[in-house]
Write an enzyme that holds these catalytic residues in place. Structure first.
Site, PDB file in Angstrom:
ATOM      1  N   HIS A 575       0.471  -1.075  -0.182  1.00 37.96           N
ATOM      2  CA  HIS A 575      -0.183   0.243  -0.308  1.00 37.96           C
ATOM      3  C   HIS A 575       1.048   1.643   0.404  1.00 37.96           C
ATOM      4  O   HIS A 575       0.588   2.443   1.165  1.00 37.96           O
ATOM      5  CB  HIS A 575      -0.867  -0.155   1.595  1.00 37.96           C
ATOM      6  CG  HIS A 575      -1.606  -0.983   1.212  1.00 37.96           C
ATOM      7  ND1 HIS A 575      -2.163  -1.818   2.999  1.00 37.96           N
ATOM      8  CD2 HIS A 575      -2.266  -2.476   0.456  1.00 37.96           C
ATOM      9  CE1 HIS A 575      -2.695  -2.701   2.097  1.00 37.96           C
ATOM     10  NE2 HIS A 575      -3.374  -3.042   1.469  1.00 37.96           N
ATOM     11  N   HIS A 618      -7.177  -1.197   2.962  1.00 40.25           N
ATOM     12  CA  HIS A 618      -6.762  -1.390   1.552  1.00 40.25           C
ATOM     13  C   HIS A 618      -6.985  -0.163   0.736  1.00 40.25           C
ATOM     14  O   HIS A 618      -8.109   0.133   0.708  1.00 40.25           O
ATOM     15  CB  HIS A 618      -6.982  -3.124   1.342  1.00 40.25           C
ATOM     16  CG  HIS A 618      -6.432  -3.618   2.540  1.00 40.25           C
ATOM     17  ND1 HIS A 618      -5.274  -5.232   1.966  1.00 40.25           N
ATOM     18  CD2 HIS A 618      -6.673  -4.127   3.577  1.00 40.25           C
ATOM     19  CE1 HIS A 618      -5.761  -5.753   3.185  1.00 40.25           C
ATOM     20  NE2 HIS A 618      -5.874  -5.051   4.511  1.00 40.25           N
TER      21      HIS A 618
END
Length: 695
Positions: A575, A618
């Site tokens: 990420h 996420h």
């Protein structure tokens, strides 16, 4: 493995509205993939387009589909990777993300960081999708939204620069954009019961291009997740998608339940479209730079985009009539800007790139989620053990849709016995801010302080998660017959940067996230790991777990041992973000609230690099929301239509709970940053940055 295909012939009006999106629900197995708007190798494209999008990934393809809904607007997407047709099965079968992934292949950028002094002096691998669909074609398909407080914090950070524009990024407006991108399908009743799944359809989208649902196969072990956390005092979340995204839940995934295939930006936004004469998507085309001319107002205007297939091939140029939109992700977008002469002056001079615009924040404020895992043996069936059996069950589409989805976002008061003291210690460490920032530019330092303070003063003692803890049944480095509990920090105080050291745009940038450079980060990971071990020992989940294989209770039990082990094992949670941060220019910002790059009249960035803070989530769901908002902003400008949020300035809705200590609180030390490892905040920072500034 069976052949998969995604498409059925559908008819979509070029001016179709969001509510009338067709075809995103009609992917079919066992039919040939139809390229439609994808230009084959050697195919013809026009000499100029209204919009040229650099990057055909998660955001880029979504944006291309929305902009080309206007039939009088021409759009070109340039994607460095190939179409993905040759590896369709790897992409489309969900469990291939674990058992036959594209990591390390030609469809992976396979970036590496520089050695990280506080992470075992290791160079960390950063996989990123290099294919149409980008990382949405290669990731683990988690579909998790940020919380209300995080998005409202983001909006507040750009508000001093543009109060009116900032509301595009608050919770209410981003929620609508995220809902616009998705079609949520509840699980089958047996799956819901086995997984102990709780959901609320009122916060979910119903007609978007990307499918969000649950796997078609479930393990009883997943159903033991929520009650085990409840036994430790961590409550389940009744609606993790409605703005309060903390606590325990079974996350939805980007899966199409009509055929159990991955739902990603190509399959959702592009493949269902009929041929659009105003949309071209060109794979195997690496953008090398933007071409500018000066304007009378003093800004730079993009007039063309240069690209090539390889470093040795001739460079080609496409004309731009309206805008260039960078959608290359947290690594690709700042990389293109710097090779175009837009970025920190000292970096460009050292790399031999002529300076067009000194913009110090390009590549700065880089953040990532760091994760590691504890591994146990098990005698229970797992996805990896069934997959290894090559049984009839393992070949069914429903089973092959199983991917990890059990998670919990744990707040500070759950992890730390004295959160207020910990907060005070982190606040005190900011006194030496210059040692925490990999730049001497005062605007970049100011931006670091703004991000640091927003994280510490607004997010840190709220209910949102500071660590994510996930249950993994898809195999580990210790074999198929294992189960892991993974831990990932969500709001790092460590910030790094990426930069170029060559004038060759095909050379990888230098990536330095400065992992664990702030000592608070290792403390939060350490406490998350200690909680993960307790989760594994708590019924009913404990019945499925045998011996702890990694790191092992004999090897790791003290705070010092946890920190040493974690520093040597942490890696990316995939990420990376924040490297073209949406911040005021005087805080090292790169883009404003309208996503335009400061100092450039017609260049925007639309991808995860613009987030100024990391989210406890996420990133694909908020990136789709970002792309939807960007399309609305851009189309509003050129179509002369008012923005939907321009006429209302209502307060952001939703609730925010206060954190409270729970039975899971564990840290007993009075000085938290000065843990048993013996490092103080200043000692750690000074040691790292003495080395950092030596290069």
């Amino acid at each position: 493995m069976r052949s998969l295909a995604l498409l059925a012939a559908v008819t979509v009006s070029l001016s179709s509205s969001v509510s009338c999106w067709e075809g995103g629900h009609r992917e079919l197995r066992n039919r040939e993939i139809r390229a439609r708007n994808i230009v084959p190798t050697g195919g013809q494209i026009s000499s100029a387009y209204d919009f040229v999008i650099a990057g055909g990934g998660t955001a880029g393809l979504a944006l291309a589909a929305r902009l080309s809904e206007d039939s009088n607007t021409t759009v070109l997407v340039l994607e460095a990777g190939d179409s993905g047709d040759a590896v369709a099965t790897n992409i489309n079968v969900p469990d291939n993300a674990y058992f036959n992934s594209l990591w390390g292949s030609s469809n992976d950028w396979a970036f590496q960081t520089v050695p990280q002094p506080n992470a075992g002096n290791r160079a960390l691998t950063w996989p990123r999708g290099k294919v149409l669909g980008g990382s949405s074609a290669t990731n683990g398909m988690y579909w998790v939204r940020p919380s209300k407080i995080e998005l409202d914090t983001w909006a507040s950070m750009i508000a001093p620069e543009d109060q009116a524009g900032s509301v595009a990024w608050n919770w209410d407006n981003m929620l609508e954009a995220m809902k616009k991108s998705e079609t949520f399908t509840p699980p089958a009743s047996d799956i819901q019961q086995q997984g102990d799944i709780v959901f609320d359809t009122s916060s979910r989208g119903t007609s978007g291009p990307i499918h969000a649902t649950y796997p078609g196969y479930m393990f009883p072990t997943v159903g033991n997740w929520t009650p085990s956390l409840a036994a430790l005092g961590v409550a389940g979340s009744p609606d993790a998608y409605g703005g309060n995204g903390w606590g325990t839940f079974i996350a939805t995934s980007a899966i199409n339940p009509s055929n159990w295939t991955r739902s990603y930006s190509r399959s959702g936004y592009i493949d269902p479209l009929p041929p659009r004469p105003n949309l071209d998507i060109l794979p195997s085309a690496t953008v090398t730079r933007i071409i500018f001319t000066n304007t009378t107002s003093g800004g730079l205007t993009a007039t063309g985009v240069e690209y090539g297939v390889t470093a040795n091939d001739p460079r080609l140029t496409i004309g731009v009539r309206k805008e260039v939109i960078l959608a290359g992700g947290a690594i690709g977008s700042p990389h293109i800007l710097m090779h175009s002469g837009v970025g920190p002056q000292d970096v460009l001079a050292a790399a031999g790139v002529p300076l067009m615009l000194n913009l110090p924040g390009v590549g700065q404020h880089l953040q990532d989620h760091l994760s590691t895992e504890i591994i146990w043996s098990t005698t229970q069936d797992t996805a990896s053990s069934i997959h290894a059996s090559n049984s009839a069950l393992s070949q069914t589409p429903a089973f092959q849709s199983f991917i990890n989805s059990a998670t919990v976002y744990v707040n500070t008061s759950t992890l730390i016995a004295d959160p207020a003291t910990f907060q005070s210690e982190i606040r005190a460490a900011l006194v030496n801010v210059s040692t925490l920032v990999p730049s001497t530019d005062p605007t970049v330092i100011a931006g670091y302080e703004a991000i640091y303070n927003a994280t510490l003063e607004t997010l840190f003692l709220s209910s949102i998660g500071q660590t994510e803890i996930l249950l993994a049944l898809t195999g580990t480095t210790s074999g198929a017959q294992t189960i892991a509990i993974q831990v990932a920090q969500q709001h790092p105080f460590s910030q790094g940067r990426l930069y170029i050291n060559s004038s060759d745009p095909f050379a990888s940038p230098v990536i330095d996230p400065q992992a664990l450079s702030h000592p608070a980060d290792i403390v939060l990971i350490r406490e998350g790991l200690k909680l993960a071990r307790r989760i594994g020992a708590t019924p009913p989940l404990s019945a499925a777990l045998g011996t702890e294989l990694v790191p092992g209770t004999v090897n790791v039990s003290t705070d010092t041992q946890w920190e040493t082990w974690a520093a040597g094992t942490v890696g990316t949670e995939f990420h990376p973000s924040c490297s073209c941060a949406m911040l005021p220019l005087n805080q090292g910002g790169v883009v404003g609230a309208d996503l335009k790059v400061y100092g450039l009249t017609n260049v925007r960035v639309v991808d995860g690099s613009v987030f100024p803070i990391q989210f406890a989530a996420h990133l694909q769901a908020p990136i789709y929301g970002l792309a939807e908002q960007a399309a609305t902003i851009i189309r509003s400008q050129y179509n002369g239509v008012a923005l939907p949020w321009a006429t209302a300035s209502k307060p952001s809705s939703g609730t925010q709970s206060s954190p409270s200590p729970t039975a899971a609180s564990s840290h007993s030390g009075a000085s938290i940053l000065s843990s048993s490892s013996g490092f103080t905040a200043l000692a750690v920072a000074s040691t790292l940055f003495a080395a950092l500034f030596a290069w």
